[in-house]
Motif scaffolding. Structure first.
Motif, PDB file in Angstrom:
ATOM      1  N   CYS A 180       0.847  -1.197   0.000  1.00  0.00           N
ATOM      2  CA  CYS A 180       0.000   0.000   0.000  1.00  0.00           C
ATOM      3  C   CYS A 180       0.880   1.244   0.000  1.00  0.00           C
ATOM      4  CB  CYS A 180      -0.947   0.002   1.206  1.00  0.00           C
ATOM      5  SG  CYS A 180      -0.112  -0.084   2.790  1.00  0.00           S
ATOM      6  N   ALA A 181       0.254   2.382  -0.197  1.00  0.00           N
ATOM      7  CA  ALA A 181       0.983   3.649  -0.212  1.00  0.00           C
ATOM      8  C   ALA A 181       1.343   4.035   1.225  1.00  0.00           C
ATOM      9  CB  ALA A 181       0.138   4.740  -0.847  1.00  0.00           C
ATOM     10  N   ILE A 182       2.615   4.347   1.443  1.00  0.00           N
ATOM     11  CA  ILE A 182       3.050   4.766   2.768  1.00  0.00           C
ATOM     12  C   ILE A 182       3.965   5.973   2.655  1.00  0.00           C
ATOM     13  CG2 ILE A 182       2.863   2.464   3.742  1.00  0.00           C
ATOM     14  CD1 ILE A 182       5.877   2.240   3.643  1.00  0.00           C
ATOM     15  N   THR A 183       4.109   6.694   3.754  1.00  0.00           N
ATOM     16  CA  THR A 183       5.046   7.805   3.768  1.00  0.00           C
ATOM     17  C   THR A 183       6.463   7.251   3.882  1.00  0.00           C
ATOM     18  OG1 THR A 183       4.807   8.024   6.164  1.00  0.00           O
ATOM     19  CG2 THR A 183       3.424   9.449   4.791  1.00  0.00           C
ATOM     20  N   PRO A 184       7.441   7.990   3.391  1.00  0.00           N
ATOM     21  CA  PRO A 184       8.830   7.525   3.501  1.00  0.00           C
ATOM     22  C   PRO A 184       9.251   7.383   4.962  1.00  0.00           C
ATOM     23  CG  PRO A 184       8.658   9.387   1.990  1.00  0.00           C
ATOM     24  CD  PRO A 184       7.327   9.252   2.669  1.00  0.00           C
ATOM     25  N   ALA A 185      10.162   6.477   5.210  1.00  0.00           N
ATOM     26  CA  ALA A 185      10.704   6.317   6.557  1.00  0.00           C
ATOM     27  C   ALA A 185      11.623   7.491   6.845  1.00  0.00           C
ATOM     28  CB  ALA A 185      11.475   5.005   6.661  1.00  0.00           C
ATOM     29  N   GLN A 186      11.379   8.167   7.965  1.00  0.00           N
ATOM     30  CA  GLN A 186      12.196   9.312   8.349  1.00  0.00           C
ATOM     31  C   GLN A 186      13.389   8.880   9.197  1.00  0.00           C
ATOM     32  OE1 GLN A 186      11.634  12.471   7.288  1.00  0.00           O
ATOM     33  NE2 GLN A 186      10.048  11.580   6.026  1.00  0.00           N
ATOM     34  N   GLY A 187      13.469   7.648   9.553  1.00  0.00           N
ATOM     35  CA  GLY A 187      14.539   7.155  10.415  1.00  0.00           C
ATOM     36  C   GLY A 187      13.974   6.699  11.743  1.00  0.00           C
ATOM     37  N   THR A 188      14.685   5.807  12.359  1.00  0.00           N
ATOM     38  CA  THR A 188      14.238   5.261  13.633  1.00  0.00           C
ATOM     39  C   THR A 188      14.614   6.203  14.773  1.00  0.00           C
ATOM     40  OG1 THR A 188      16.301   4.033  13.884  1.00  0.00           O
ATOM     41  CG2 THR A 188      14.455   2.870  12.828  1.00  0.00           C
ATOM     42  N   THR A 189      13.937   6.020  15.888  1.00  0.00           N
ATOM     43  CA  THR A 189      14.261   6.782  17.099  1.00  0.00           C
ATOM     44  C   THR A 189      14.558   5.796  18.222  1.00  0.00           C
ATOM     45  OG1 THR A 189      11.937   6.914  17.759  1.00  0.00           O
ATOM     46  CG2 THR A 189      12.809   8.750  16.467  1.00  0.00           C
ATOM     47  N   ARG A 190      15.370   6.250  19.136  1.00  0.00           N
ATOM     48  CA  ARG A 190      15.710   5.453  20.325  1.00  0.00           C
ATOM     49  C   ARG A 190      15.326   6.245  21.561  1.00  0.00           C
ATOM     50  NH1 ARG A 190      19.059   1.169  19.242  1.00  0.00           N
ATOM     51  NH2 ARG A 190      19.956   1.194  17.166  1.00  0.00           N
ATOM     52  N   GLU A 191      14.743   5.567  22.520  1.00  0.00           N
ATOM     53  CA  GLU A 191      14.413   6.207  23.777  1.00  0.00           C
ATOM     54  C   GLU A 191      15.514   5.849  24.780  1.00  0.00           C
ATOM     55  OE1 GLU A 191      10.672   6.383  26.837  1.00  0.00           O
ATOM     56  OE2 GLU A 191      10.324   5.810  24.755  1.00  0.00           O
ATOM     57  N   PRO A 192      16.193   6.854  25.329  1.00  0.00           N
ATOM     58  CA  PRO A 192      17.293   6.575  26.259  1.00  0.00           C
ATOM     59  C   PRO A 192      16.874   5.631  27.387  1.00  0.00           C
ATOM     60  CG  PRO A 192      17.184   8.926  25.760  1.00  0.00           C
ATOM     61  CD  PRO A 192      15.958   8.298  25.165  1.00  0.00           C
ATOM     62  N   GLY A 193      17.717   4.653  27.625  1.00  0.00           N
ATOM     63  CA  GLY A 193      17.470   3.701  28.703  1.00  0.00           C
ATOM     64  C   GLY A 193      16.521   2.570  28.367  1.00  0.00           C
ATOM     65  N   LYS A 194      15.970   2.573  27.142  1.00  0.00           N
ATOM     66  CA  LYS A 194      15.048   1.503  26.732  1.00  0.00           C
ATOM     67  C   LYS A 194      15.642   0.762  25.540  1.00  0.00           C
ATOM     68  CE  LYS A 194      10.946   3.341  28.665  1.00  0.00           C
ATOM     69  NZ  LYS A 194       9.517   3.371  28.596  1.00  0.00           N
ATOM     70  N   PRO A 195      15.400  -0.540  25.458  1.00  0.00           N
ATOM     71  CA  PRO A 195      15.960  -1.313  24.345  1.00  0.00           C
ATOM     72  C   PRO A 195      15.198  -1.061  23.045  1.00  0.00           C
ATOM     73  CG  PRO A 195      14.574  -2.705  25.707  1.00  0.00           C
ATOM     74  CD  PRO A 195      14.650  -1.361  26.392  1.00  0.00           C
ATOM     75  N   GLY A 196      15.864  -1.286  21.940  1.00  0.00           N
ATOM     76  CA  GLY A 196      15.225  -1.257  20.633  1.00  0.00           C
ATOM     77  C   GLY A 196      15.039   0.131  20.046  1.00  0.00           C
ATOM     78  N   VAL A 197      14.347   0.133  18.907  1.00  0.00           N
ATOM     79  CA  VAL A 197      14.087   1.358  18.154  1.00  0.00           C
ATOM     80  C   VAL A 197      12.610   1.423  17.799  1.00  0.00           C
ATOM     81  CG1 VAL A 197      16.402   1.397  17.151  1.00  0.00           C
ATOM     82  CG2 VAL A 197      14.561   0.265  15.914  1.00  0.00           C
TER      83      VAL A 197
END
Length: 69
Positions: free
Chosen positions: A38-55
């Protein structure tokens, strides 16, 4: 992370998707899988929350439109 605007979910078939993943590659792979369907917006990049695992990766999709070729 950006605010979800009413326009992003104003009618059936529109959605905001937030992917939580262990790493950037996994989050971006999910983005690519949905982009093929389907149509989606481009990925702007991942974010990380300090002190939490993953993106996290957030984007909008429109089920009414075909994906870009």
């Amino acid at each position: 992370m950006r605010e979800i605007l009413d326009a992003h979910v104003a009618e059936p078939g529109l959605a905001v998707v937030e992917v939580a993943a262990a790493d950037d590659a996994t989050a971006l792979a999910i983005h690519q899988l949905l982009a093929a369907r389907c149509a989606i917006t481009p990925a702007q990049g991942t974010t990380r929350e300090p002190g939490k695992p993953g993106v996290r990766l957030r984007f909008s999709l429109d089920l009414h439109q075909e994906p870009d070729s």
